[in-house]
Each structure stands twice: as structure tokens, then as C-alpha cells.
Write a protein that holds these residues in place. Sequence first.
Motif, PDB file in Angstrom:
ATOM      1  N   MET A  80       1.063  -1.286   0.042  1.00 17.44           N
ATOM      2  CA  MET A  80       0.065  -0.075  -0.079  1.00 17.44           C
ATOM      3  C   MET A  80       0.814   1.210   0.153  1.00 17.44           C
ATOM      4  SD  MET A  80      -2.997   1.167   0.057  1.00 17.44           S
ATOM      5  CE  MET A  80      -4.159  -0.222   0.377  1.00 17.44           C
ATOM      6  N   ASP A  81       1.934   1.250   0.855  1.00 18.89           N
ATOM      7  CA  ASP A  81       2.853   2.376   0.716  1.00 18.89           C
ATOM      8  C   ASP A  81       3.569   2.673  -0.523  1.00 18.89           C
ATOM      9  OD1 ASP A  81       1.775   2.762   3.390  1.00 18.89           O
ATOM     10  OD2 ASP A  81       3.891   1.527   4.394  1.00 18.89           O
ATOM     11  N   VAL A  82       3.871   1.642  -1.080  1.00 16.25           N
ATOM     12  CA  VAL A  82       4.662   1.732  -2.571  1.00 16.25           C
ATOM     13  C   VAL A  82       3.729   2.340  -3.444  1.00 16.25           C
ATOM     14  CG1 VAL A  82       5.693   0.405  -4.466  1.00 16.25           C
ATOM     15  CG2 VAL A  82       6.192  -0.400  -1.977  1.00 16.25           C
ATOM     16  N   VAL A  83       2.537   2.076  -3.465  1.00 21.20           N
ATOM     17  CA  VAL A  83       1.683   2.677  -4.330  1.00 21.20           C
ATOM     18  C   VAL A  83       1.400   4.281  -4.057  1.00 21.20           C
ATOM     19  CG1 VAL A  83      -0.838   2.739  -5.144  1.00 21.20           C
ATOM     20  CG2 VAL A  83       0.282   0.691  -4.779  1.00 21.20           C
ATOM     21  N   MET A  84       1.349   4.491  -2.818  1.00 17.46           N
ATOM     22  CA  MET A  84       0.961   6.045  -2.379  1.00 17.46           C
ATOM     23  C   MET A  84       2.227   6.572  -2.507  1.00 17.46           C
ATOM     24  SD  MET A  84      -1.828   5.782   0.842  1.00 17.46           S
ATOM     25  CE  MET A  84      -0.803   5.116   1.925  1.00 17.46           C
ATOM     26  N   MET A  85       3.658   6.033  -2.764  1.00 20.83           N
ATOM     27  CA  MET A  85       4.588   6.815  -2.971  1.00 20.83           C
ATOM     28  C   MET A  85       4.733   7.527  -4.418  1.00 20.83           C
ATOM     29  SD  MET A  85       7.505   4.660  -1.295  1.00 20.83           S
ATOM     30  CE  MET A  85       7.665   3.991   0.355  1.00 20.83           C
ATOM     31  N   GLY A  86       3.564   7.042  -5.279  1.00 20.77           N
ATOM     32  CA  GLY A  86       3.896   7.674  -6.602  1.00 20.77           C
ATOM     33  C   GLY A  86       3.195   8.992  -6.471  1.00 20.77           C
ATOM     34  N   ASN A  87       2.385   9.584  -5.263  1.00 14.85           N
ATOM     35  CA  ASN A  87       2.144  11.024  -5.200  1.00 14.85           C
ATOM     36  C   ASN A  87       3.124  11.371  -4.357  1.00 14.85           C
ATOM     37  OD1 ASN A  87       1.207  13.404  -4.536  1.00 14.85           O
ATOM     38  ND2 ASN A  87      -0.955  12.777  -4.637  1.00 14.85           N
ATOM     39  N   GLU A  88       4.247  11.840  -4.879  1.00 16.26           N
ATOM     40  CA  GLU A  88       5.407  12.479  -3.630  1.00 16.26           C
ATOM     41  C   GLU A  88       5.065  13.609  -2.764  1.00 16.26           C
ATOM     42  OE1 GLU A  88      10.064  13.685  -4.251  1.00 16.26           O
ATOM     43  OE2 GLU A  88       8.600  13.373  -5.919  1.00 16.26           O
ATOM     44  N   VAL A  89       4.169  14.601  -3.241  1.00 16.01           N
ATOM     45  CA  VAL A  89       3.824  15.593  -2.220  1.00 16.01           C
ATOM     46  C   VAL A  89       3.108  14.920  -1.201  1.00 16.01           C
ATOM     47  CG1 VAL A  89       2.516  17.498  -1.959  1.00 16.01           C
ATOM     48  CG2 VAL A  89       3.973  17.174  -4.010  1.00 16.01           C
ATOM     49  N   LEU A  90       2.098  14.058  -1.377  1.00 17.71           N
ATOM     50  CA  LEU A  90       1.214  13.576  -0.397  1.00 17.71           C
ATOM     51  C   LEU A  90       1.895  12.554   0.392  1.00 17.71           C
ATOM     52  CD1 LEU A  90      -1.506  13.060   0.724  1.00 17.71           C
ATOM     53  CD2 LEU A  90      -1.769  11.262  -0.860  1.00 17.71           C
TER      54      LEU A  90
END
Length: 554
Positions: A80-90
Motif C-alpha cells: 500500500m505504501d509503495v503505491v502511495m509513494m507515487g504521489n510524492e507530495v502527499l
Amino acid sequence: MISVNEVSMNFGEQNLFEDVNVVFNQGERYGLTGPNGCGKSTFMKIVSGDLEANTGYVSRPKKFGILRQDHYIYETKRVMDVVMMGNEVLWNVMVEKEKLLENAENMSDEDGIRLGELEMVIAEEDGYMAEPEAAELLEGLGIEASFHYGPLSALTGGDKVRVLLAQALFGKPEALLLDEPTNALDIASIRWLEGFLKDYVGVLVVISHDRHFLNEVCTRIADIDYETIIIYPGDYDDMVEAKAQARSSLEMVNAAKSRKIGQLQDFVQRFRAGSRASQVKSREKQLEKEKNALANLKRSNIARPFIRFDLARPSGKQVLSLNALSKQFEDCMVCDELHLNIFRGEKVAIVGRNGVGKTTLLRLMLNFMHPDDRGAQPEGMVTTRPDDGGADWGYETQIGYMPQDHHEMIEKSKETAHHWLWQWNSEANEEQLRSLFGRLLFTKDEPFKRTEVLSGGETVRLLLARLMLLKPNVLLLDEPTNHLDLEAIRSLTEALVKYEGTCLFVTHDRHMVTQVADRILEMSDGHLRELSPEQFADGQFLQEKKASKHPAAW
């Protein structure tokens, strides 16, 4: 929108592209094409900002998704974290918020103010819906919910690529840069990705060697050739047709220039010593000008290998019979009481999701693995003999095998490609062997490269050269298009169509299946179902997952 301005790039003496000016518009989906080594991945890195060009600059949106192939750096991270790293700012503000909350009891006024600022950024980035969005992407790409909060290392190689795809798509990027997104994906996953990308409303630039994928997804083709990038409207097949016409016109112009140079040379030689000195001098200047113009013409980088599979002798009518063949690994049933007959001249495609046992089925056929154990390792050429486990090869069958793992046959060593190929040779002389290398696009000294430094494409072409030397009447090919560019895949497809022997092949390349196969076997969960070419062409294979109804960019 992505704007590329006056970009040039070279490595040493190799000029990849020069003074490129091109705009990738919002709402369009571009396929970036060209042969292996032309600079597609290099150009993608320049566009993404990961690599600086020799000259020029790129204007790009602030928010864009990039498919990276570096899943090894995330092995210990939660999926889940790997996916959310796609939005660097967030991701950065979420990490900072978590650190502040860990020390909530001792939080200062400044920390409280900062926490409020972080909450504002999270709201702007739609962060409170981040996990549901990431979960939707993962499930759409075939990653089960039970893996979402576990480490990436728990997934297989193909599933790790899917997670990185989800990472690139996450956060509603304005632009998507995808380098070989179909690598390691099975047909079902590729179809899901096609549906998702066709709903995407940002600007897409994608590299792929899957012709069917490019035709399904792309509205424009950006082709690297003549040391520049040329934009063609339409899909890949439209580009091939338009480019062939343009190339034919250019060749006619070049031929006319060559004829004119010949005429000028003839005039100069005939009248150099005569009374037409002034005319000769004028023609010499014109000749020099024409020669320079011809020399400065940029050449096309298109090169197609010549592939042809001949037969040393035909096989009997019945090529292969499988009788009550069964194989199971723990909870994975490959086949159960399978009965199958293959006859001379048939072209049989084996399709299915990753992990269902397509490679295992080929190895069972080849007697490299027995139904009740894992058997021995391959030895290259398979000779005819009945199999105790249910596979019976017919009269005079001579089998040429190409494994998915190329290192099963070509070890990385100091042995040269020439020496490796020579061991399979029983008829050709040195000149014929060098000619074979040339037809498969090995230049003068490349046959003497050590196998340890061969590229993926060179290794595949070397394996194809072996099959051309052996002249088997049965071909068993496991993912033969891996590492080949589109021109080489086209040549291989045409060669299989013309092949007069019997062929069984595993592939995720739907264009190859539709062009070559007259029988199609679909594997799923221990079952094998035969499809007609018409059913396959109509998409009546595998259970298709629906793409997300929500585009990744607005």
C-alpha cells in the motif's frame, strides 16, 4: 502537455537524436517506437527529468506518473505504501505528519502549526481517500487485498511490476510515462491495462513491443528515426503504412540523386582532357555538391532480421499425443488427466494467466519434467522417445526448443556467440555461419562477443540462429518475443506463418497468436480449454476484469 525543445542526445559517436522539437498534447496517447538501441528509454528518461540531454530542454507538468523498474528498493515496504509513494507530495507530508504524531505528548506550538499546514496539503491532495484509491488500483491490477498491507517481497516478479504500475497511476497524474508496462504481465492483465489507459484523460507516452497493445491504446505514434522523432496520427499499424510510403518516396529521391551523380562523373571523365574545361569545372562543383547532399542525408535506423525455419525432414502425421497427463505442485494444479493430440503442420498457441503452468506443460511435453517428480534439466535438442508419464512423440519428430529462461541454454561465460552456435552446426561452413549471423543483424565483430555481455535481444537472436541451423520439424517456443523489438517480432511472426513444420508456442503477444495459430489452448486452474481463432480474435478468452470507471487524471 509535455513540450520537448531542441533536444539532442548522443553517446560517444552514436547520435541518437538531434534538435528534436515535439509536443505531446493533453488527451492524446502516444506510443514511442523504434528498434532496440535507438534511444527510446533514453528519451523517456530525458522527458521525465531523470537524464539531462546534451542540448535543449523539456517543459513538463508538475504532477506526472512514471513506471520505474526498481522494485528491489521497495522490497521491505508495504505494498500500500509503495503505491502511495507515487504521489510524492502527499507521501512526504503523510510521513512528516506521522513523525509529529509519534511525539504528540511533547508537541510544541510550532509543531501544532506545522501539523495544521500538513493537514491542508493532505486535503488538497485528496489524501483522505488515498488508501481506497490505491486499493482500487491494486485490485484492478490483480493484487488481492490480503497482500495490500504486507511487504512487496511477498509478491512474485510479475505482481511487483503491477504494484509499480499502480504507483505510476496513483494520485491522478497529469501525464503518464510508461516504459514497457506490459513486461511480465499476462494477457488478462494487459487487457485490463488497455481498458484503464483508454479511459485516462491526461497525456500518455508509452513504450511497448506489444503491437496489439499499441493498436488498442494509442491515438498517436512518436517514432524515433532519421535521428529525430516523427509524430504519426493513428495507431501502430497506421504508422507502419504511412512510414512505408514516406520511406519509398525518400528512396526514390536518393536513387535519383545517385543517378545524377553517376551522370556527372561520366561527363567529367569523358571531357576532362578536352576542350570543355569550363563545363567540366562547373560539373565538378555540381558533383561535389550532390555528393555532400547525399552523404548528409540522415539514414533510417530500421533493420529487420531475416528469419526462416526450414525442415531437415518432415515428421510423421501424428506429432504428439498426451495421454491422461497430470501434474500438481502443492495447491497449484497444472493439468489433470489431460488428453491432447497434435498433428503435423499445426500451429498451437498456449495462453493463460501468469502462474497457471504454461511453461510446466511444455517441459512435461519435452520430458524435462515427469508428472510425478521434477525430472532432469534440458539438454537442448530433444530426440524422439515415448514418455512414461503420458507424452508420446510421433515418428521422425525432431524438436527445437527455445526456453523462456535463456540461460538454460546460453550460460553467461567467456565463450563467444560464434563458438556457442558452432556446436550446433553439422552442415554449414564458416562463410555460411557468418551469413546467418548477418541475417540476424549481428554486425562484423559481434559474433565474437562473449555470451556474458550479450544483450537480451542478442541472446534471443542467437537462440533463433540455433533453430535455423538445426532445421527441426517441431518447434516448442516459450515466450519467444521477449527482448525483441517490433521489427524482429514481425519477422518472427512471418517466419512462423510460413513454417511448414509443427509449432507449439507460449506467448502473451496477441498479434502473434491471431496471425500464426490455427489452434489455441487456454490454461486456467488445472483446466485446458480449446478455442477457435475466431473466438480468440473476438476476445472470448480468460475472464476479463473491468477497468476503473474513474480516470487517473482529470
